[in-house]
Design a protein around this motif. Structure first.
Motif, PDB file in Angstrom:
ATOM      1  N   GLU A 110      17.733  12.853 -20.648  1.00  0.00           N
ATOM      2  CA  GLU A 110      17.311  12.094 -19.474  1.00  0.00           C
ATOM      3  C   GLU A 110      17.865  12.721 -18.200  1.00  0.00           C
ATOM      4  OE1 GLU A 110      18.408   8.034 -19.961  1.00  0.00           O
ATOM      5  OE2 GLU A 110      17.089   7.699 -21.691  1.00  0.00           O
ATOM      6  N   LYS A 111      19.077  13.199 -18.284  1.00  0.00           N
ATOM      7  CA  LYS A 111      19.703  13.866 -17.135  1.00  0.00           C
ATOM      8  C   LYS A 111      19.022  15.203 -16.854  1.00  0.00           C
ATOM      9  CE  LYS A 111      24.173  15.824 -15.740  1.00  0.00           C
ATOM     10  NZ  LYS A 111      25.580  16.042 -16.155  1.00  0.00           N
ATOM     11  N   SER A 112      18.614  15.876 -17.910  1.00  0.00           N
ATOM     12  CA  SER A 112      18.010  17.196 -17.765  1.00  0.00           C
ATOM     13  C   SER A 112      16.611  17.133 -17.184  1.00  0.00           C
ATOM     14  CB  SER A 112      17.958  17.893 -19.127  1.00  0.00           C
ATOM     15  OG  SER A 112      17.308  19.138 -19.023  1.00  0.00           O
ATOM     16  N   GLY A 113      15.853  16.111 -17.586  1.00  0.00           N
ATOM     17  CA  GLY A 113      14.464  16.041 -17.153  1.00  0.00           C
ATOM     18  C   GLY A 113      13.593  16.894 -18.056  1.00  0.00           C
ATOM     19  N   GLU A 114      12.702  17.703 -17.475  1.00  0.00           N
ATOM     20  CA  GLU A 114      11.798  18.520 -18.271  1.00  0.00           C
ATOM     21  C   GLU A 114      12.518  19.727 -18.870  1.00  0.00           C
ATOM     22  OE1 GLU A 114       8.524  19.626 -15.865  1.00  0.00           O
ATOM     23  OE2 GLU A 114       7.757  17.591 -15.627  1.00  0.00           O
ATOM     24  N   ILE A 115      12.011  20.194 -20.008  1.00  0.00           N
ATOM     25  CA  ILE A 115      12.579  21.390 -20.623  1.00  0.00           C
ATOM     26  C   ILE A 115      12.225  22.619 -19.788  1.00  0.00           C
ATOM     27  CG2 ILE A 115      12.699  20.548 -22.994  1.00  0.00           C
ATOM     28  CD1 ILE A 115      10.023  21.837 -23.547  1.00  0.00           C
ATOM     29  N   LYS A 116      13.127  23.595 -19.828  1.00  0.00           N
ATOM     30  CA  LYS A 116      12.959  24.843 -19.075  1.00  0.00           C
ATOM     31  C   LYS A 116      13.132  26.030 -20.014  1.00  0.00           C
ATOM     32  CE  LYS A 116      13.007  22.504 -15.122  1.00  0.00           C
ATOM     33  NZ  LYS A 116      11.813  22.390 -14.254  1.00  0.00           N
TER      34      LYS A 116
END
Length: 239
Positions: A110-116
């Motif tokens: 949730e903290k990261s958001g979308e995968i990169k």
């Protein structure tokens, strides 16, 4: 057979051999320089990876350029530059594990958001990620405020089966005298399920990023061999 005819025959055979050798060398070089990607469904694509950013990669297969996104791709092998990329939450999703000593981390999606897309230095049961980020640096001088850019480079290791993450190296912190012994303690936690390797590691007296990476490679080789013996297949999961 006349000597002249025999000589010509030898010349032709030598020419054919050189042509075959050149073709083999060219084919080998072409294979080495060919980039490839493994999709989440297990299919493979080959060509030239012209760019990889956090959010997108571009592959030219010789006929057209195609864009792919982290959710579609399992691995990117940019052989022409000797680099590997994988989709990950790790760059912006790290959070400290409370009461862990030495300090451990884990991924908060949730903290990261979308995968990169993130660069992998080592792939396996323990994955080593490399990151580089630039920021504006402000300083003071006799002529007033000075502006510039500073680049931070750091490496971290993630163990797939446990989700444990450790800081493996950080250029800035190393310059400031960060205690490398703490990293050694953390790495010993990650490899403790291979007692013989751990025993060797505990005998080491001088620590470095290069040494840590060597032990991780050896650990991954042992786990890979064990998995092959057990006919275990790796799942395509995003960390």
């Amino acid at each position: 057979m006349k000597k002249a005819t025999l000589f010509k025959l030898c010349q032709m055979m030598a020419l054919i051999f050189l042509c075959l050798l050149a073709t083999a060398i060219y084919g080998q070089k072409k294979y080495i320089d060919t980039d490839s990607i493994i999709m989440m469904d297990g299919s493979n694509l080959y060509g030239k990876v012209s760019s990889v950013t956090d959010d997108k990669l571009t592959l030219n297969d010789g006929n057209a350029k195609m864009d792919f996104y982290p959710s579609q791709v399992y691995r990117v092998y940019q052989n022409s530059k000797g680099k590997i990329f994988a989709p990950s939450y790790i760059e912006k999703g790290l959070e400290k594990v409370k009461n862990s000593k030495p300090q451990m981390f884990r991924i908060n999606k949730e903290k990261s958001g979308e995968i990169k897309f993130a660069e992998l230095v080592q792939d396996g049961e323990i994955m080593v990620y490399y990151f580089k980020s630039s920021a504006v640096a402000v300083g003071g001088g006799t002529s007033g405020a000075l502006f510039g850019f500073t680049t931070t480079k750091y490496w971290c290791a993630l163990k797939r089966s446990s989700g444990q993450i450790i800081e493996l190296n950080d250029v800035v912190k190393d310059i400031l005298g960060h205690d490398v012994k703490e990293r050694a303690k953390n790495l010993s936690v990650l490899i403790k399920d291979e007692p013989k390797l751990l025993e060797q590691f505990l005998l080491e007296r001088k620590y470095s990023y290069k040494l840590f990476l060597d032990y991780i490679k050896r650990y991954n080789e042992i786990v890979c061999a064990n998995n092959l013996n057990e006919h275990t297949l790796s799942e395509r999961l995003v960390y």
